[in-house]
Motif scaffolding. Sequence first.
Motif, PDB file in Angstrom:
ATOM      1  N   LEU A  23      35.749  35.015  29.760  1.00 36.08           N
ATOM      2  CA  LEU A  23      35.203  35.589  30.991  1.00 36.08           C
ATOM      3  C   LEU A  23      34.927  37.077  30.829  1.00 36.08           C
ATOM      4  CD1 LEU A  23      34.466  35.411  34.000  1.00 36.08           C
ATOM      5  CD2 LEU A  23      36.867  35.901  34.518  1.00 36.08           C
ATOM      6  N   SER A  24      35.877  37.788  30.291  1.00 35.69           N
ATOM      7  CA  SER A  24      35.720  39.235  30.128  1.00 35.69           C
ATOM      8  C   SER A  24      34.549  39.535  29.181  1.00 35.69           C
ATOM      9  CB  SER A  24      37.042  39.800  29.600  1.00 35.69           C
ATOM     10  OG  SER A  24      36.842  41.085  29.109  1.00 35.69           O
ATOM     11  N   ASN A  29      28.947  41.481  28.561  1.00 39.32           N
ATOM     12  CA  ASN A  29      27.700  41.292  27.815  1.00 39.32           C
ATOM     13  C   ASN A  29      26.572  40.815  28.728  1.00 39.32           C
ATOM     14  OD1 ASN A  29      28.049  41.688  24.662  1.00 39.32           O
ATOM     15  ND2 ASN A  29      29.983  40.931  25.515  1.00 39.32           N
ATOM     16  N   GLY A  30      26.674  41.178  29.987  1.00 41.68           N
ATOM     17  CA  GLY A  30      25.560  40.982  30.911  1.00 41.68           C
ATOM     18  C   GLY A  30      25.507  39.642  31.600  1.00 41.68           C
ATOM     19  N   LEU A  31      26.399  38.724  31.259  1.00 39.36           N
ATOM     20  CA  LEU A  31      26.377  37.413  31.910  1.00 39.36           C
ATOM     21  C   LEU A  31      27.411  37.437  33.041  1.00 39.36           C
ATOM     22  CD1 LEU A  31      25.954  35.103  28.801  1.00 39.36           C
ATOM     23  CD2 LEU A  31      24.230  35.834  30.419  1.00 39.36           C
ATOM     24  N   THR A  32      26.988  37.979  34.164  1.00 40.23           N
ATOM     25  CA  THR A  32      27.926  38.226  35.260  1.00 40.23           C
ATOM     26  C   THR A  32      27.930  37.103  36.296  1.00 40.23           C
ATOM     27  OG1 THR A  32      26.192  39.550  36.299  1.00 40.23           O
ATOM     28  CG2 THR A  32      27.844  40.748  35.018  1.00 40.23           C
ATOM     29  N   GLY A  33      27.277  35.986  35.967  1.00 38.45           N
ATOM     30  CA  GLY A  33      27.327  34.848  36.887  1.00 38.45           C
ATOM     31  C   GLY A  33      28.743  34.322  37.031  1.00 38.45           C
ATOM     32  N   SER A  34      29.471  34.242  35.930  1.00 40.17           N
ATOM     33  CA  SER A  34      30.862  33.788  35.984  1.00 40.17           C
ATOM     34  C   SER A  34      31.693  34.881  36.634  1.00 40.17           C
ATOM     35  CB  SER A  34      31.394  33.528  34.570  1.00 40.17           C
ATOM     36  OG  SER A  34      30.512  32.697  33.862  1.00 40.17           O
ATOM     37  N   LYS A  35      32.501  34.517  37.603  1.00 37.09           N
ATOM     38  CA  LYS A  35      33.244  35.506  38.386  1.00 37.09           C
ATOM     39  C   LYS A  35      34.735  35.473  38.073  1.00 37.09           C
ATOM     40  CE  LYS A  35      29.677  36.729  40.962  1.00 37.09           C
ATOM     41  NZ  LYS A  35      28.603  36.545  39.986  1.00 37.09           N
ATOM     42  N   GLU A  36      35.382  36.603  38.301  1.00 36.24           N
ATOM     43  CA  GLU A  36      36.841  36.620  38.225  1.00 36.24           C
ATOM     44  C   GLU A  36      37.398  36.562  39.643  1.00 36.24           C
ATOM     45  OE1 GLU A  36      39.211  39.142  35.455  1.00 36.24           O
ATOM     46  OE2 GLU A  36      40.010  39.953  37.338  1.00 36.24           O
ATOM     47  N   GLY A  37      38.128  35.484  39.920  1.00 40.48           N
ATOM     48  CA  GLY A  37      38.789  35.364  41.217  1.00 40.48           C
ATOM     49  C   GLY A  37      40.265  35.676  41.045  1.00 40.48           C
ATOM     50  N   CYS A  38      40.978  34.708  40.471  1.00 44.00           N
ATOM     51  CA  CYS A  38      42.436  34.853  40.343  1.00 44.00           C
ATOM     52  C   CYS A  38      42.864  35.347  38.970  1.00 44.00           C
ATOM     53  CB  CYS A  38      43.075  33.498  40.595  1.00 44.00           C
ATOM     54  SG  CYS A  38      42.580  32.267  39.358  1.00 44.00           S
ATOM     55  N   GLU A  40      43.926  33.632  36.658  1.00 43.80           N
ATOM     56  CA  GLU A  40      45.067  32.869  36.141  1.00 43.80           C
ATOM     57  C   GLU A  40      44.874  31.359  36.258  1.00 43.80           C
ATOM     58  OE1 GLU A  40      47.913  33.325  40.096  1.00 43.80           O
ATOM     59  OE2 GLU A  40      48.309  34.569  38.337  1.00 43.80           O
ATOM     60  N   GLY A  41      43.604  30.921  36.213  1.00 44.73           N
ATOM     61  CA  GLY A  41      43.346  29.491  36.124  1.00 44.73           C
ATOM     62  C   GLY A  41      43.488  28.706  37.410  1.00 44.73           C
ATOM     63  N   GLU A  42      43.454  29.372  38.559  1.00 44.34           N
ATOM     64  CA  GLU A  42      43.684  28.657  39.821  1.00 44.34           C
ATOM     65  C   GLU A  42      42.412  28.386  40.617  1.00 44.34           C
ATOM     66  OE1 GLU A  42      46.519  27.518  40.870  1.00 44.34           O
ATOM     67  OE2 GLU A  42      47.857  28.450  39.422  1.00 44.34           O
ATOM     68  N   ASN A  64      38.086  26.963  32.373  1.00 42.04           N
ATOM     69  CA  ASN A  64      38.247  28.275  32.996  1.00 42.04           C
ATOM     70  C   ASN A  64      38.101  29.389  31.956  1.00 42.04           C
ATOM     71  OD1 ASN A  64      38.674  27.344  35.609  1.00 42.04           O
ATOM     72  ND2 ASN A  64      40.843  26.996  35.218  1.00 42.04           N
ATOM     73  N   GLY A  65      37.045  30.179  32.083  1.00 47.39           N
ATOM     74  CA  GLY A  65      36.800  31.259  31.128  1.00 47.39           C
ATOM     75  C   GLY A  65      37.874  32.332  31.149  1.00 47.39           C
ATOM     76  N   CYS A  66      38.643  32.419  32.247  1.00 43.30           N
ATOM     77  CA  CYS A  66      39.698  33.449  32.306  1.00 43.30           C
ATOM     78  C   CYS A  66      40.906  33.064  31.477  1.00 43.30           C
ATOM     79  CB  CYS A  66      40.104  33.725  33.748  1.00 43.30           C
ATOM     80  SG  CYS A  66      41.027  32.381  34.524  1.00 43.30           S
TER      81      CYS A  66
END
Length: 175
Positions: A23-24, A29-38, A40-42, A64-66
Amino acid sequence: MFSFKLNGKTVEISEVDPHTTVLSWLRHNGLTGSKEGCAEGECGACAVLLLRPDGNTSRFESVNGCLLLLPSLAGQEVWTVEGLETHGLHPVQTAMLQGGSQCGYCTPGFVVSMAAEYYRKERQGFDLEALSGNLCRCTGYRPIKDAAESLGKPDPNDPLAQRLTQPAPTPAPLN
Ligand code: FES
Ligand code: FES
């Protein structure tokens, strides 16, 4: 050094902190469609599609990319929500536009998980368990369920459906 396929193109990584999450890395690298919510996989806001073997063909798995570290992608093939849009709005996105999104923060993750189920070859109807890893704090789940259940079968000429008729890559050992 390692490489992987991202939305159909090879990416070479020569140096990276091994603790970097997928995710990070995507977001830097410009692909900001994937978001960080938690983080921690929730919540599933960070979902991406990993290609998995399915006999001599392949299938998508929403992960989960995170939670995934970038080096674990060595030799693998991953698709993000941006990759679904290569040929205009994806049918899953079109379905979600009918009331399945409000603030939109969770939407890319839902779209990715929905796409994994959309392309499942044995699918009859839509298995809502496919969305069990995704949380939405504002839309409510009814319109998302309606969007999922409105989906037909992929067009056989759909490029991602075509991709799934081919084998998944074999993950390479890290150098
Ligand atoms: S950011 Fe919530 S599962 Fe990854
Ligand atoms: S639309 Fe806002 S969190 Fe789902």
